[in-house]
Write a protein that holds these residues in place. Structure first.
Motif, PDB file in Angstrom:
ATOM      1  N   THR A   1       6.211 -11.271   8.508  1.00  0.00           N
ATOM      2  CA  THR A   1       7.020 -10.393   8.311  1.00  0.00           C
ATOM      3  C   THR A   1       7.592 -10.828   6.634  1.00  0.00           C
ATOM      4  O   THR A   1       7.697 -11.788   6.364  1.00  0.00           O
ATOM      5  CB  THR A   1       8.190 -10.101   9.097  1.00  0.00           C
ATOM      6  OG1 THR A   1       9.129 -11.399   9.132  1.00  0.00           O
ATOM      7  CG2 THR A   1       7.774  -9.878  10.291  1.00  0.00           C
ATOM      8  N   ALA A   2       8.015  -9.970   6.220  1.00  0.00           N
ATOM      9  CA  ALA A   2       8.707 -10.129   4.457  1.00  0.00           C
ATOM     10  C   ALA A   2      10.111 -10.979   4.847  1.00  0.00           C
ATOM     11  O   ALA A   2      10.401 -11.629   3.931  1.00  0.00           O
ATOM     12  CB  ALA A   2       8.879  -8.726   3.879  1.00  0.00           C
ATOM     13  N   VAL A   3      10.555 -10.378   5.982  1.00  0.00           N
ATOM     14  CA  VAL A   3      12.130 -11.280   6.170  1.00  0.00           C
ATOM     15  C   VAL A   3      11.775 -12.599   6.456  1.00  0.00           C
ATOM     16  O   VAL A   3      12.541 -13.430   5.804  1.00  0.00           O
ATOM     17  CB  VAL A   3      12.454 -10.702   7.638  1.00  0.00           C
ATOM     18  CG1 VAL A   3      13.900 -11.415   7.836  1.00  0.00           C
ATOM     19  CG2 VAL A   3      12.925  -9.034   7.169  1.00  0.00           C
TER      20      VAL A   3
ATOM     21  N   CYS B   1       5.462  -6.940   1.384  1.00  0.00           N
ATOM     22  CA  CYS B   1       5.146  -6.089   2.542  1.00  0.00           C
ATOM     23  C   CYS B   1       5.502  -6.947   3.606  1.00  0.00           C
ATOM     24  O   CYS B   1       5.813  -8.192   3.636  1.00  0.00           O
ATOM     25  CB  CYS B   1       3.581  -5.773   2.690  1.00  0.00           C
ATOM     26  SG  CYS B   1       2.482  -7.136   2.742  1.00  0.00           S
ATOM     27  N   GLY B   2       5.240  -6.415   5.014  1.00  0.00           N
ATOM     28  CA  GLY B   2       5.579  -7.266   6.072  1.00  0.00           C
ATOM     29  C   GLY B   2       6.621  -6.440   7.022  1.00  0.00           C
ATOM     30  O   GLY B   2       7.673  -7.158   6.921  1.00  0.00           O
ATOM     31  N   ASP B   3       6.195  -5.444   7.871  1.00  0.00           N
ATOM     32  CA  ASP B   3       7.100  -4.892   8.564  1.00  0.00           C
ATOM     33  C   ASP B   3       8.401  -4.532   8.051  1.00  0.00           C
ATOM     34  O   ASP B   3       9.455  -4.562   8.712  1.00  0.00           O
ATOM     35  CB  ASP B   3       7.472  -5.801   9.846  1.00  0.00           C
ATOM     36  CG  ASP B   3       6.488  -5.857  10.878  1.00  0.00           C
ATOM     37  OD1 ASP B   3       5.478  -4.953  10.682  1.00  0.00           O
ATOM     38  OD2 ASP B   3       6.281  -6.905  11.785  1.00  0.00           O
TER      39      ASP B   3
ATOM     40  N   SER C   1      15.941  -0.922   8.026  1.00  0.00           N
ATOM     41  CA  SER C   1      17.019  -1.789   8.495  1.00  0.00           C
ATOM     42  C   SER C   1      17.046  -3.153   7.731  1.00  0.00           C
ATOM     43  O   SER C   1      17.877  -4.081   7.577  1.00  0.00           O
ATOM     44  CB  SER C   1      16.802  -2.425   9.926  1.00  0.00           C
ATOM     45  OG  SER C   1      15.616  -2.990  10.079  1.00  0.00           O
ATOM     46  N   ASN C   2      15.711  -3.338   7.013  1.00  0.00           N
ATOM     47  CA  ASN C   2      15.586  -4.527   6.103  1.00  0.00           C
ATOM     48  C   ASN C   2      15.064  -4.596   5.082  1.00  0.00           C
ATOM     49  O   ASN C   2      15.083  -5.676   4.030  1.00  0.00           O
ATOM     50  CB  ASN C   2      14.865  -5.617   7.084  1.00  0.00           C
ATOM     51  CG  ASN C   2      13.176  -4.951   7.182  1.00  0.00           C
ATOM     52  OD1 ASN C   2      12.590  -4.285   6.248  1.00  0.00           O
ATOM     53  ND2 ASN C   2      12.332  -5.279   8.347  1.00  0.00           N
ATOM     54  N   ILE C   3      14.632  -3.405   4.376  1.00  0.00           N
ATOM     55  CA  ILE C   3      14.220  -3.477   3.039  1.00  0.00           C
ATOM     56  C   ILE C   3      14.950  -3.729   2.221  1.00  0.00           C
ATOM     57  O   ILE C   3      14.866  -4.186   1.106  1.00  0.00           O
ATOM     58  CB  ILE C   3      13.121  -2.048   2.951  1.00  0.00           C
ATOM     59  CG1 ILE C   3      12.265  -2.164   1.681  1.00  0.00           C
ATOM     60  CG2 ILE C   3      14.042  -0.814   2.935  1.00  0.00           C
ATOM     61  CD1 ILE C   3      11.265  -1.008   1.385  1.00  0.00           C
ATOM     62  N   ALA C   4      16.152  -3.394   2.052  1.00  0.00           N
ATOM     63  CA  ALA C   4      17.274  -3.477   1.185  1.00  0.00           C
ATOM     64  C   ALA C   4      17.494  -5.145   0.741  1.00  0.00           C
ATOM     65  O   ALA C   4      17.784  -5.616  -0.207  1.00  0.00           O
ATOM     66  CB  ALA C   4      18.474  -2.742   1.397  1.00  0.00           C
ATOM     67  N   THR C   5      17.616  -5.684   2.077  1.00  0.00           N
ATOM     68  CA  THR C   5      17.874  -6.962   2.106  1.00  0.00           C
ATOM     69  C   THR C   5      16.623  -7.692   1.611  1.00  0.00           C
ATOM     70  O   THR C   5      16.825  -8.780   0.593  1.00  0.00           O
ATOM     71  CB  THR C   5      18.010  -7.758   3.686  1.00  0.00           C
ATOM     72  OG1 THR C   5      19.196  -6.944   4.007  1.00  0.00           O
ATOM     73  CG2 THR C   5      18.395  -9.058   3.499  1.00  0.00           C
TER      74      THR C   5
ATOM     75  N   ALA D   1       3.865   0.750   5.754  1.00  0.00           N
ATOM     76  CA  ALA D   1       3.133   1.496   6.554  1.00  0.00           C
ATOM     77  C   ALA D   1       4.121   2.063   7.823  1.00  0.00           C
ATOM     78  O   ALA D   1       4.868   1.096   8.497  1.00  0.00           O
ATOM     79  CB  ALA D   1       2.009   1.027   7.460  1.00  0.00           C
ATOM     80  N   ALA D   2       4.595   3.382   7.759  1.00  0.00           N
ATOM     81  CA  ALA D   2       5.480   3.873   8.534  1.00  0.00           C
ATOM     82  C   ALA D   2       4.850   4.744   9.672  1.00  0.00           C
ATOM     83  O   ALA D   2       4.284   5.881   9.493  1.00  0.00           O
ATOM     84  CB  ALA D   2       6.405   4.895   7.920  1.00  0.00           C
ATOM     85  N   LEU D   3       4.301   4.049  10.785  1.00  0.00           N
ATOM     86  CA  LEU D   3       3.287   4.552  11.696  1.00  0.00           C
ATOM     87  C   LEU D   3       3.996   4.912  12.985  1.00  0.00           C
ATOM     88  O   LEU D   3       4.951   4.256  13.524  1.00  0.00           O
ATOM     89  CB  LEU D   3       2.180   3.696  12.132  1.00  0.00           C
ATOM     90  CG  LEU D   3       1.598   3.371  10.735  1.00  0.00           C
ATOM     91  CD1 LEU D   3       0.426   2.200  11.061  1.00  0.00           C
ATOM     92  CD2 LEU D   3       0.768   4.336  10.077  1.00  0.00           C
TER      93      LEU D   3
END
Length: 254
Positions: free
Chosen positions: A160-162, A184-186, A190-194, A207-209
């Motif tokens: 994951t990107a986190v 990228c990476g999940d 909840s986490n993209i801004a961080t 990908a938003a699946l």
């Protein structure tokens, strides 16, 4: 391809097929990565799909050129098929292609990557997450720059990107404008801004699946078209427009 008219970060959504492309662009994606078979991590879509995408797309899209799932160590025949696909996609007029070739020792196959970039001509060329399977990411990034690759898709060599945020930040610094780091990476609301704040990424990919039941009324319970999941033929994996929009909004609120 950065677009300074767009609020940063530029958002690319990975989709499967025409319906995914339409859903992503309607939800506000700046760019799409067009694939087939995301269950295998994405392989080359049909040229009928690409032609229809060109007719319907309102945003640029890049097409993955990956002849099969599995590793990124390709036979000579597979590599020749990739060259042919890149040339055909160039002639069709897509915005870019997404490729990746490794050597058995975990290094970038510079000869093949440079030739793929050359055949692409004016197209944007992205190295996909084959990069995340390299033995030395700093070395691999310099190799891609030497090959003339414009962008690299990476989760920071983690699931994951986190988890990969520290390496993503290092890669942004190392790139120094010579190549774009597409993180990228999940990534999700909840986490993209961080992740954006921690890394300084100017481009982000997700990908938003969601799985939805098939509308087939007749179902044969005794036949599966691949693998052991007999129910797979009666589930469809679609791009979730609402999740795309929510993730974009979260990224741009940072």
């Amino acid at each position: 391809m950065t677009d300074q008219k767009q609020p940063l970060p530029l958002i690319e959504v990975c989709v499967e097929g025409i319906d995914g492309l339409i859903a992503a662009q309607e939800a506000g994606a700046d760019r799409v990565e067009l694939c087939a078979s995301l269950l295998e991590g994405g392989i080359t879509p049909s040229f009928g799909t690409v032609r229809e995408a060109l007719a319907l797309a309102s945003v640029p899209f890049h097409v993955i050129v990956r002849p099969r799932g599995g590793d990124f160590l390709y036979s000579e025949a597979e590599y020749r098929s990739m060259l042919a696909d890149v040339e055909a996609l160039r002639d069709l007029g897509v915005a870019g292609v997404v490729v990746g070739c490794l050597r058995a020792d975990g290094t970038i196959d510079e000869e093949r990557m440079a030739e793929l970039a050359r055949r692409a001509g004016p197209l944007n060329v992205t190295c996909h997450r084959a990069f995340d399977m390299t033995r030395d990411p700093a070395e691999a990034l310099e190799a891609l720059i030497r090959c003339g690759i414009g962008r690299v898709l990476t989760s920071g060599q983690r699931d994951t990107a986190v988890e990969g945020a520290a390496l993503l930040a290092e890669l942004v610094v190392q790139a120094a404008g010579r190549i774009i780091i597409l993180g990228c990476g999940d990534l999700d609301p909840s986490n993209i801004a961080t992740v954006r704040t921690q890394t300084g990424l100017a481009e982000m990919h997700f990908a938003a699946l969601r799985d939805v039941p098939s509308t087939m009324t007749y179902r044969n319970p005794d036949v599966g078209m691949g693998g052991t999941d007999l129910d797979r033929e009666y589930r469809n994996t679609l791009t979730d427009s609402a999740l795309v929009a929510a993730t974009i909004a979260a990224a741009r609120a940072a």
